[in-house]
Design an enzyme around this catalytic site. Structure first.
Site, PDB file in Angstrom:
ATOM      1  CD  GLU A   1       5.662  -6.360   4.429  1.00 17.38           C
ATOM      2  OE1 GLU A   1       5.172  -5.225   4.384  1.00 17.38           O
ATOM      3  OE2 GLU A   1       6.690  -6.628   5.088  1.00 17.38           O
TER       4      GLU A   1
ATOM      5  CD  GLU B   1      -6.367  -3.603  -0.001  1.00 19.90           C
ATOM      6  OE1 GLU B   1      -5.528  -4.306   0.611  1.00 19.90           O
ATOM      7  OE2 GLU B   1      -6.142  -2.452  -0.368  1.00 19.90           O
TER       8      GLU B   1
ATOM      9  CB  ALA C   1      12.838 -11.498   1.563  1.00 21.23           C
TER      10      ALA C   1
ATOM     11  CG  ASN D   1      -0.123  -6.432   4.911  1.00 18.60           C
ATOM     12  OD1 ASN D   1      -0.746  -6.592   5.960  1.00 18.60           O
ATOM     13  ND2 ASN D   1       1.006  -5.748   4.863  1.00 18.60           N
TER      14      ASN D   1
END
Length: 159
Positions: A63, A74, A65, A61
């Site tokens: 990320e 995935e 902000a 994953n």
């Protein structure tokens, strides 16, 4: 008016009950969590896809902000696999997550967007994939996305 019951089938096992091939895939997904970029949630997810040619592709994953700009492990994994190995069906996908301290005791399921991508990947290659959801105390094995997304929208509706 009628009610209909939809049943799904999931295999539950422990790490020691996995095949050697599945243990390798789970280990790759667990190792991938170390490369996750999760500075906001501190929730690291790794995925590993076994392709038909024997290659294993991993992803994490990522990320941002601006949360919608990030992506799940995935989707990162499947999009990379499709981009780099466009002729190779995905046979299996393992997913593992940790919360900044340790791996979770129970498996995490893919989010709705990821489930849709898993289903599209199966449709793209005309091949179902096994999904292995890792938890320290229990592992779920799901045969095909129809068991993750039983009422699903797919390409057949667009014909």
């Amino acid at each position: 008016m009628k009610k209909k019951k939809i049943e799904i089938e999931i295999t539950s096992c422990t790490y020691g009950e996995l095949s050697a091939e599945d243990r390798i895939l789970v280990d790759k997904a667990k190792d991938a969590t170390k490369r996750s970029y999760a500075p906001y949630s501190h929730f690291s997810v790794g995925a590993a896809a076994l392709l038909e040619n024997g290659m294993i592709v991993t992803g994490t994953n990522q990320e941002n902000a601006a949360y919608p700009s990030g992506t799940c492990a995935e989707r990162t994994t499947l999009f990379y696999a499709g981009s780099q190995y466009p002729e190779q069906p995905v046979l299996a996908l393992a997913i593992a997550a940790q919360n900044g301290k340790d791996f979770l005791d129970t498996p995490i399921p893919p989010c709705g967007a990821c489930r849709q991508v898993l289903m599209e990947t199966e449709q793209r290659y005309h091949h179902p994939m096994r999904i292995i959801l890792y938890g320290k105390k229990e592992i779920f094995i799901v045969n095909g996305t129809k068991n993750l997304l039983p009422l699903s929208f797919g390409s057949s509706f667009l014909e």
